[in-house]
Design an enzyme around this catalytic site. Structure first.
Site, short mmCIF file in Angstrom:
data_model
loop_
_atom_site.label_atom_id
_atom_site.label_comp_id
_atom_site.label_asym_id
_atom_site.label_seq_id
_atom_site.Cartn_x
_atom_site.Cartn_y
_atom_site.Cartn_z
N SER A 39 0.83 -1.21 0.00
CA SER A 39 0.00 0.00 0.00
C SER A 39 0.87 1.26 0.00
O SER A 39 0.60 2.21 -0.74
CB SER A 39 -0.89 0.02 1.25
OG SER A 39 -1.83 -1.02 1.18
N ARG A 43 1.47 4.31 -3.01
CA ARG A 43 1.23 5.72 -2.70
C ARG A 43 2.49 6.55 -2.88
O ARG A 43 2.43 7.70 -3.30
CB ARG A 43 0.69 5.83 -1.27
CG ARG A 43 -0.79 5.36 -1.19
CD ARG A 43 -1.17 4.97 0.22
NE ARG A 43 -2.59 4.65 0.39
CZ ARG A 43 -3.16 3.48 0.07
NH1 ARG A 43 -2.44 2.50 -0.46
NH2 ARG A 43 -4.45 3.29 0.26
N GLN A 187 -9.16 2.05 -0.51
CA GLN A 187 -9.04 2.37 -1.94
C GLN A 187 -10.07 3.43 -2.32
O GLN A 187 -9.78 4.36 -3.06
CB GLN A 187 -9.19 1.10 -2.77
CG GLN A 187 -8.02 0.15 -2.56
CD GLN A 187 -8.12 -1.11 -3.38
OE1 GLN A 187 -9.12 -1.37 -4.04
NE2 GLN A 187 -7.07 -1.92 -3.34
N ASP A 335 -6.69 -8.22 4.38
CA ASP A 335 -5.87 -9.04 3.48
C ASP A 335 -5.31 -10.28 4.17
O ASP A 335 -4.71 -11.14 3.53
CB ASP A 335 -4.71 -8.20 2.92
CG ASP A 335 -5.22 -7.12 1.98
OD1 ASP A 335 -6.33 -7.27 1.42
OD2 ASP A 335 -4.51 -6.11 1.81
N ARG A 366 -12.13 -14.90 -2.15
CA ARG A 366 -11.24 -15.55 -1.16
C ARG A 366 -12.00 -16.44 -0.18
O ARG A 366 -11.41 -17.36 0.39
CB ARG A 366 -10.42 -14.49 -0.41
CG ARG A 366 -9.36 -13.89 -1.32
CD ARG A 366 -8.48 -12.87 -0.63
NE ARG A 366 -7.40 -12.48 -1.52
CZ ARG A 366 -6.67 -11.38 -1.40
NH1 ARG A 366 -6.91 -10.54 -0.41
NH2 ARG A 366 -5.70 -11.12 -2.26
C1 S3P Z 1 -5.52 -1.41 -0.09
C2 S3P Z 1 -6.75 -1.46 0.50
C3 S3P Z 1 -7.50 -2.70 0.71
C4 S3P Z 1 -6.62 -3.93 0.56
C5 S3P Z 1 -5.71 -3.84 -0.62
C6 S3P Z 1 -4.82 -2.63 -0.53
C7 S3P Z 1 -4.87 -0.10 -0.29
O1 S3P Z 1 -8.53 -2.78 -0.24
O2 S3P Z 1 -7.43 -5.08 0.48
O3 S3P Z 1 -4.89 -4.99 -0.71
O4 S3P Z 1 -3.66 -0.06 -0.55
O5 S3P Z 1 -5.56 0.92 -0.16
P1 S3P Z 1 -9.95 -2.09 0.03
O6 S3P Z 1 -9.72 -0.68 0.26
O7 S3P Z 1 -10.74 -2.30 -1.23
O8 S3P Z 1 -10.53 -2.82 1.20
#
Ligand code: S3P
Length: 449
Positions: A39, A43, A187, A335, A366
């Protein structure tokens, strides 16, 4: 005879991983370093690409997903040096200056790339962007980001009523908004905040439970002003900040550490130190869940690194107990549910995972995949509409299983295989390289028979 771990070609485009632990059992020992946080890596590349000046990133994850992000932003004018974990240098284009790419942007397997990037594309007036991804990404819901962006005035077209990639985006001057997200998704939150960068005025997102806050932390480090109201899980971004390139040090990914935490917990006699793990409280749900399961995990050398909390984690084996994992904890371990299902298969009693319907729209479904694949190994696992019910105590046996091209499934099954009797074959195991390129070599390194 010692345990064997062998990765070989399976079909023309896929690898299989064969894991055959010794009959006497194996342990994991020593000290390991894990790859950079996925993540934070995305970013850092994105903010570096849109900021003014130079961003230097240390510890970037070299997996396939950040490679997709880097390729997309290169094609919109950002200069990004060759990816390596020592140092990646990004020369940003400056806020509002992403160029219209000459070709379709390909986010590969990465939901974070496509969803966060859409916020930036939608807010760049007079440019047209086309975005797509691989087979898995093209089936994942995009309306969760298209809807709030439309609320801000965005123009986006896509398959099935603008809900599936490929998507076409005609950039617009977007308007201030307050978006009440129906799901706790970083996200979605990050997409709206990134779109808000180009808005004259304020953009607010309220979410039902707190999701990971890496965007908020990094936006502030790059110079944006944010107002955070933790009582209501709301964050407000003041538009048109001056974003200045920064040095970013990416900590190890707790989602990758989770595989070793569970391996250490379930393999008797284990004692493993995992160095440099990001322990941002919005990500440490897995530690809380494992603690509820009576895992023996300690934090050592806690420190702050470039605005993110970091610690070394030591895990020793213990008899795990079943527990309930639900509610606001879910977004903080979203995750890690596949690997927690593996932990539950070796725990005493029943573990119930609820409120996790989001898992059905990840890189694979999953819930369904873990229920069938772990079931093939003999686990007592039942699929619920929004979770899993797992009763531990069955001895797992080696089996032929499949990752369904999902990185976290591939690695979770590999850890289950370490504690199963006989040989397990994991098909399409190369999926691990999405977030953990050297997973198999670390696996070999930590095993002691
Ligand atoms: C992430 C947010 C999560 C996560 C993904 C990475 C991110 O998804 O499952 O692996 O980097 O913002 P969601 O925001 O859809 O839950």
């Amino acid at each position: 005879m010692s345990s064997s771990i062998v990765s070989t070609q399976d079909t023309e485009h896929s690898q299989k991983l064969l894991i055959n632990p010794t009959a006497s059992g194996i342990t994991v020992k020593g000290s390991i370093t894990i790859p950079g946080d996925k993540s934070i890596s995305h970013r850092a590349l994105m903010l570096g690409a849109i900021a003014t000046g130079e961003t230097v990133i240390e510890g970037l994850l070299l997996g396939e997903d950040p490679r997709s992000t880097a390729a997309c932003f290169r094609s919109m004018g950002a200069e990004i040096s060759e990816l390596n974990s020592q140092q990646v240098v990004v020369q940003g284009v400056g806020l509002g200056n992403l160029q219209e790419p000459q070709d379709i942007l390909d986010a590969g397997n990465s939901g974070t790339t496509i969803r966060l990037m859409l916020g930036l594309l939608a807010s760049h007036p007079d440019r047209l962007f086309m975005v797509t991804g691989d087979h898995s990404l093209r089936s994942r819901p995009m309306s969760r980001v298209v809807k709030p962006l439309e609320q801000m005035g965005a123009t986006i077209w896509g398959r099935q009523d603008n809900s599936l990639a490929p998507l076409a985006v005609k950039g617009q001057q977007l308007q201030p908004t307050h978006y009440h997200s129906p799901i706790a998704s970083a996200q979605v939150k990050s997409c709206v905040l990134l779109a808000g960068l180009m808005v004259d005025g304020k953009t607010t997102v309220t979410e039902p439970a707190l999701s990971r806050d890496h965007s908020e932390r990094m936006l502030q480090a790059f110079g944006a002003t944010l107002e955070i109201d933790s009582d209501s899980n709301s964050v407000t971004l003041i538009g048109k900040p001056r974003l200045q390139g920064q040095k970013v040090i990416v900590p190890g990914d707790i989602s990758s550490a989770a595989f070793w935490l569970v391996a250490g917990a379930i393999l008797p006699g284990s004692n493993l130190l995992i160095n440099n793990v990001g322990v941002n409280p919005t990500r440490t749900g897995v530690l809380e869940a494992l603690e509820m399961m009576e895992a023996d995990i300690s934090r050592e050398n806690e420190r702050m690194v470039a605005g993110e909390p970091v610690a070394d984690l030591r895990v020793k084996s213990s008899q795990l107990q079943g527990c309930e994992i639900a509610g606001d904890l879910i977004p903080r371990l979203i995750d890690e549910i596949p690997i927690l299902a593996v932990a539950a298969a070796f725990a005493k009693g029943t573990t119930v995972i609820k409120d996790a319907a989001e898992l059905r729209v990840k890189e694979s479904d999953r819930l369904a995949v873990m229920a069938t694949e772990l079931g093939k190994m003999g686990a007592n696992i039942k699929e619920l509409p929004d979770g899993l019910e797992i009763t531990g105590g069955n001895d797992l046996k080696g089996a032929e299983v499949d990752s369904f091209t999902d990185h976290r499934i591939a690695m979770s099954l590999a850890i289950a295989a370490l504690n199963a009797q006989g040989k397990t074959t994991i098909h399409r195991a190369e999926a691990a390289s999405i977030s953990y390129p050297n997973f198999v070599s670390t696996l070999t390194e930590v095993l002691t028979s």
